[in-house]
Design a protein around this motif. Sequence first.
Motif, PDB file in Angstrom:
ATOM      1  N   ALA A  65      38.331  36.214  37.954  1.00 18.40           N
ATOM      2  CA  ALA A  65      39.409  37.010  37.338  1.00 18.40           C
ATOM      3  C   ALA A  65      39.529  38.366  38.029  1.00 18.40           C
ATOM      4  O   ALA A  65      40.634  38.869  38.249  1.00 18.40           O
ATOM      5  N   ALA A  66      38.386  38.968  38.376  1.00 13.05           N
ATOM      6  CA  ALA A  66      38.399  40.275  39.031  1.00 13.05           C
ATOM      7  C   ALA A  66      38.979  40.175  40.435  1.00 13.05           C
ATOM      8  O   ALA A  66      39.709  41.068  40.884  1.00 13.05           O
ATOM      9  N   PRO A  82      34.596  35.703  35.132  1.00 17.44           N
ATOM     10  CA  PRO A  82      35.061  37.087  35.281  1.00 17.44           C
ATOM     11  C   PRO A  82      35.099  37.572  36.734  1.00 17.44           C
ATOM     12  O   PRO A  82      35.899  38.467  37.053  1.00 17.44           O
ATOM     13  N   LEU A  99      48.780  47.991  37.306  1.00 21.15           N
ATOM     14  CA  LEU A  99      48.744  46.729  36.594  1.00 21.15           C
ATOM     15  C   LEU A  99      49.058  47.012  35.128  1.00 21.15           C
ATOM     16  O   LEU A  99      48.410  47.842  34.496  1.00 21.15           O
ATOM     17  N   VAL A 100      50.096  46.355  34.598  1.00 20.62           N
ATOM     18  CA  VAL A 100      50.509  46.596  33.214  1.00 20.62           C
ATOM     19  C   VAL A 100      49.964  45.516  32.282  1.00 20.62           C
ATOM     20  O   VAL A 100      49.432  45.806  31.223  1.00 20.62           O
ATOM     21  N   SER A 101      50.135  44.249  32.669  1.00 24.01           N
ATOM     22  CA  SER A 101      49.530  43.177  31.880  1.00 24.01           C
ATOM     23  C   SER A 101      49.060  42.071  32.813  1.00 24.01           C
ATOM     24  O   SER A 101      49.518  41.967  33.959  1.00 24.01           O
ATOM     25  N   TYR A 102      48.114  41.275  32.305  1.00 23.10           N
ATOM     26  CA  TYR A 102      47.412  40.316  33.164  1.00 23.10           C
ATOM     27  C   TYR A 102      46.900  39.196  32.275  1.00 23.10           C
ATOM     28  O   TYR A 102      46.230  39.458  31.286  1.00 23.10           O
ATOM     29  N   ALA A 103      47.218  37.942  32.611  1.00 27.91           N
ATOM     30  CA  ALA A 103      46.785  36.814  31.781  1.00 27.91           C
ATOM     31  C   ALA A 103      46.282  35.698  32.669  1.00 27.91           C
ATOM     32  O   ALA A 103      46.898  35.385  33.686  1.00 27.91           O
ATOM     33  N   ILE A 104      45.137  35.117  32.321  1.00 26.56           N
ATOM     34  CA  ILE A 104      44.597  34.003  33.101  1.00 26.56           C
ATOM     35  C   ILE A 104      44.009  32.943  32.191  1.00 26.56           C
ATOM     36  O   ILE A 104      43.660  33.217  31.042  1.00 26.56           O
ATOM     37  N   GLN A 105      43.923  31.725  32.694  1.00 24.22           N
ATOM     38  CA  GLN A 105      43.269  30.611  32.003  1.00 24.22           C
ATOM     39  C   GLN A 105      42.107  30.127  32.873  1.00 24.22           C
ATOM     40  O   GLN A 105      42.297  29.956  34.082  1.00 24.22           O
ATOM     41  N   ASN A 106      40.958  29.902  32.259  1.00 25.14           N
ATOM     42  CA  ASN A 106      39.821  29.346  32.995  1.00 25.14           C
ATOM     43  C   ASN A 106      40.006  27.842  33.079  1.00 25.14           C
ATOM     44  O   ASN A 106      39.874  27.143  32.095  1.00 25.14           O
TER      45      ASN A 106
END
Lengths: 146, 184, 167
Positions: free
Chosen positions: A65-66, A62, A82-89
């Motif tokens: 991600a932050a 996190p 920011l409208v949408s946000y996607a990440i993969q670890n």
Amino acid sequence: MADQTYFEDVSVGDSIPTLAVTVDPTQMFFFSAATYNGHRIHYDKTWATEVEGYPDILVHGPLQAALLARAVTDWVGADGRLVSYAIQNRASAFPGEELRFVGTVTAKHDADDGGHGLVDLEIHGEKGEAEVLMPGTATVSLPKRG
Amino acid sequence: MKNERRLLKNSTDQRMRVSTEESLIPPQASKLIGTEQARATGIVEKKQFQRWAAAVKDRNPLYFDAGFARAHGYRDVVAPPLYVQYVTLGVTDQATLRPDGTPGGQSGDIPLPHAPRRMAGGETWQFHAPLYDGDVITATRRVDDITEKHGRSGRFVLVTWLAEYRNQDDVIVAEARSSMIARP
Amino acid sequence: MTAETSLIPDEAKAMIGSEAGRASGRVVKQEFQRWAAAVKDRNPLYFDADFARAHGYRDVVMPPMYLSHVTHGVADLDTLRPDGIPGGGGGDLPLPHTPRRMAGGENITWHHPVYDGDELTSVRVIEKIEEKHGRSGDFVLVTSRTSYVNQDGVTVAEAVGSMIARP
């Protein structure tokens, strides 16, 4: 934070300013405190190395991600959002390593609201030669100069 | 309806397989699909989200300077978008923690005895409305899907959750889809 | 001890009697409950409103020892001292010969209960700065008095505390 970024000034292929961060154990302590997270792998070096077999305490997913989100929100300015946000670890990071958070504009769309436009980005966090830690995408709303 | 079809599909697959491979997903896990696993409430508190922003070294004046925030269309300082997930964490009794310091016995645990190795997948967020000091947030989390997959390093289970965050006016302020990978 | 070997510079002595720090903060129930949980103090006065009311309080009450944390603010990580303690701000005394810090002792008197939603203002005055000779060497002892006043102007508590600064 940068000056305001306007929708008309953005082109597909543009890069957002890179955010380079080297996390240290003090920052990691404050982040564990701020997220009310007691997971020992982030602050207890003996546990992280001897019990869980890591080379050092681990930078929180996190927190990465932050920081990646911060790279985007620093660029959108106070009148964007920011409208949408996607990440993969994907991979781990450790304190003392330089982490780089980057993004590239992939598309632009007009929004329903005439005063703003939507911009899609490919974003990711990386370290070292270009080892990707956290790939992702984001959509932001930027104001039009009007 | 969708869940029923999925369950029928699984049992059909199991009948057609010549018992060389048992599903990694036991029935007690499949029946959790679509169910609400967790619900919690919390109050957005300015100093707490500012401390989170400070820990990330994010000095965005929208989070710290009320005059600045109002000049940009907000009614007060706003919480950083990703902060919403921490609003409803409540108070932890240390006696309930696992040895590694993580919270124990969460209602969101999915029983997957044949796939004990866990890894975080990723998350996808939608931000709909700003969060202000004093907002009361209710977070609900439900199991969106549990499916078995085949990857390069073998079979695994992909569990997806859907979290919804609503404020005191029942306005949905944010939603997140997150995934976890469970391997044998 | 001669002036050249004193651990206390004149700039620090000049601050005796002056206001060293003033801060305000809101009392937040979840924060004092998390503090109590960290101390493993499950006193129902802090957690159970009905229990607290049955014992003469109007709501759950703040643990007395949480007091000084109400007015702690938000630390900018880039202004921390090398040892991780917040640097700068009104309370940082110029004691360059004695950088190592430890808490000395405290003497606190609580006058009134403190509740969720109360706004406290703390004012700290430096009363004494003394050079001391201990078993492990010379050190500086800084004594401060802090008063805590709520939104109604009521002094809810007063504290006299000391800080040890070692070379």
